[in-house]
Design an enzyme around this catalytic site. Structure first.
Site, PDB file in Angstrom:
ATOM      1  N   ASP A  31       0.673  -1.185   0.064  1.00  0.00           N
ATOM      2  CA  ASP A  31      -0.013  -0.035   0.048  1.00  0.00           C
ATOM      3  C   ASP A  31       0.815   1.127   0.131  1.00  0.00           C
ATOM      4  O   ASP A  31       1.969   1.309   0.691  1.00  0.00           O
ATOM      5  CB  ASP A  31      -0.871  -0.028   1.373  1.00  0.00           C
ATOM      6  N   ASN A  87     -12.433  -3.126   3.062  1.00  0.00           N
ATOM      7  CA  ASN A  87     -13.566  -2.177   3.109  1.00  0.00           C
ATOM      8  C   ASN A  87     -14.247  -2.422   2.074  1.00  0.00           C
ATOM      9  O   ASN A  87     -14.153  -2.491   0.898  1.00  0.00           O
ATOM     10  CB  ASN A  87     -12.743  -0.729   3.153  1.00  0.00           C
ATOM     11  N   VAL A  96     -10.966   2.970  -3.256  1.00  0.00           N
ATOM     12  CA  VAL A  96     -10.593   2.328  -4.632  1.00  0.00           C
ATOM     13  C   VAL A  96     -11.366   1.149  -4.813  1.00  0.00           C
ATOM     14  O   VAL A  96     -11.624   0.222  -3.873  1.00  0.00           O
ATOM     15  CB  VAL A  96      -9.240   1.853  -4.533  1.00  0.00           C
ATOM     16  N   HIS A 100     -10.241  -5.625  -2.814  1.00  0.00           N
ATOM     17  CA  HIS A 100      -8.970  -5.817  -2.229  1.00  0.00           C
ATOM     18  C   HIS A 100      -9.103  -6.013  -0.935  1.00  0.00           C
ATOM     19  O   HIS A 100     -10.054  -5.616  -0.012  1.00  0.00           O
ATOM     20  CB  HIS A 100      -7.969  -4.529  -2.597  1.00  0.00           C
ATOM     21  N   HIS A 102      -6.548  -5.816   2.572  1.00  0.00           N
ATOM     22  CA  HIS A 102      -5.526  -5.273   3.451  1.00  0.00           C
ATOM     23  C   HIS A 102      -5.063  -6.339   4.389  1.00  0.00           C
ATOM     24  O   HIS A 102      -5.614  -6.971   5.165  1.00  0.00           O
ATOM     25  CB  HIS A 102      -5.876  -3.997   4.144  1.00  0.00           C
TER      26      HIS A 102
HETATM   27  P1  AMP Z   1      -9.449   1.157   0.626  1.00  0.00           P
HETATM   28  O1  AMP Z   1      -9.630   2.247   1.550  1.00  0.00           O
HETATM   29  O2  AMP Z   1      -9.944  -0.186   1.296  1.00  0.00           O
HETATM   30  O3  AMP Z   1     -10.264   1.394  -0.578  1.00  0.00           O
HETATM   31  O4  AMP Z   1      -7.730   1.296   0.296  1.00  0.00           O
HETATM   32  C1  AMP Z   1      -7.274   1.512  -0.757  1.00  0.00           C
HETATM   33  C2  AMP Z   1      -5.904   1.590  -0.588  1.00  0.00           C
HETATM   34  O5  AMP Z   1      -5.374   1.627  -1.928  1.00  0.00           O
HETATM   35  C3  AMP Z   1      -5.353   2.949   0.466  1.00  0.00           C
HETATM   36  O6  AMP Z   1      -5.138   2.474   1.520  1.00  0.00           O
HETATM   37  C4  AMP Z   1      -4.550   3.483  -0.755  1.00  0.00           C
HETATM   38  O7  AMP Z   1      -3.362   4.230   0.229  1.00  0.00           O
HETATM   39  C5  AMP Z   1      -4.074   2.500  -1.558  1.00  0.00           C
HETATM   40  N1  AMP Z   1      -3.545   2.818  -2.883  1.00  0.00           N
HETATM   41  C6  AMP Z   1      -4.080   3.702  -3.736  1.00  0.00           C
HETATM   42  N2  AMP Z   1      -3.439   4.060  -4.846  1.00  0.00           N
HETATM   43  C7  AMP Z   1      -2.241   2.966  -4.772  1.00  0.00           C
HETATM   44  C8  AMP Z   1      -1.264   2.973  -5.550  1.00  0.00           C
HETATM   45  N3  AMP Z   1      -1.071   3.605  -6.744  1.00  0.00           N
HETATM   46  N4  AMP Z   1      -0.281   1.886  -4.833  1.00  0.00           N
HETATM   47  C9  AMP Z   1      -0.611   1.351  -3.726  1.00  0.00           C
HETATM   48  N5  AMP Z   1      -1.739   1.497  -3.169  1.00  0.00           N
HETATM   49  C10 AMP Z   1      -2.490   2.448  -3.427  1.00  0.00           C
END
Ligand code: AMP
Length: 137
Positions: A31, A87, A96, A100, A102
Site C-alpha cells: 500500500d 473495506n 478504491v 482488495h 488489506h
Molecule cells: P480502501 O480504502 O480499502 O479502498 O484502500 C485503498 C488503498 O489503496 C489505500 O490504503 C491506498 O493507500 C491504496 N492505494 C491507492 N493507490 C495506490 C497505488 N497506486 N499503489 C498502492 N496503493 C495504493
C-alpha cells in the site's frame, strides 16, 4: 470505465508498484500509504467492486493469496500480529473501487488497538439477527 481502476493500471504495469507476489488470478503489492510498514494489498485480476459483487472463485483466489503471503509479510517486518480487512463501500472507508484485502502488520506498541465497540439495547441484537436470517432465507 468502472474497471479502469488504479489497481488495473498496476496489474497492466502502467503505473509502478512494489509488487511482492503475483499469480494467474491475483496480485499483491505494498500500500502506497501504509497504516504500518509492510501494509500489503491483495487484489483480484478479475474485476469486482467489492464483497457485494465479487464471485466466489475470485474471492477464493484472493483469500488463498492472503493466507499464502501473510507469514512472509509478518516476518519481513517482524510484526507481532496482523489485521486483515476489506473495506466495502465509502461508509466503510473504501476509496478504491476494485475489491482488495488489506494485510496490515500490527505491533504491540502501534497504538491502534481495536475498532471502537458499542452496546446493544435490550432486544436489538435479536431483532437484527432475525432480519439477517430472513434476508438469507
Ligand atoms: P480502501 O480504502 O480499502 O479502498 O484502500 C485503498 C488503498 O489503496 C489505500 O490504503 C491506498 O493507500 C491504496 N492505494 C491507492 N493507490 C495506490 C497505488 N497506486 N499503489 C498502492 N496503493 C495504493
Amino acid at each position: 470505465m468502472t474497471e479502469d481502476t488504479v489497481f488495473m493500471k498496476i496489474i497492466r504495469r502502467e503505473i509502478p508498484a512494489d509488487i511482492v507476489y503475483e499469480d494467474a488470478s491475483t496480485i499483491a503489492f505494498l500500500d502506497i500509504r501504509p497504516n504500518n510498514p509492510g501494509h500489503t494489498l491483495v487484489v483480484p485480476k478479475t474485476f469486482a467492486r467489492n464483497i457485494f459483487d465479487i464471485r466466489d472463485e475470485t474471492l477464493d483466489a484472493v483469500m488463498h493469496t492472503v493466507r499464502l503471503i501473510a507469514p512472509a509479510v509478518r516476518n519481513a517486518v517482524s510484526a507481532d500480529g496482523m489485521t486483515i480487512i476489506m473495506n466495502n463501500e465509502p461508509a466503510s472507508g473504501q476509496i478504491v473501487f476494485h475489491a482488495h484485502v488489506h494485510l496490515i502488520p500490527r505491533f504491540s506498541n502501534d497504538g491502534f488497538g481495536h475498532l471502537p465497540q458499542k452496546q446493544y439495547v435490550p432486544g436489538e441484537a435479536a431483532s437484527i439477527a432475525e432480519k439477517i436470517r430472513q434476508a438469507l432465507a
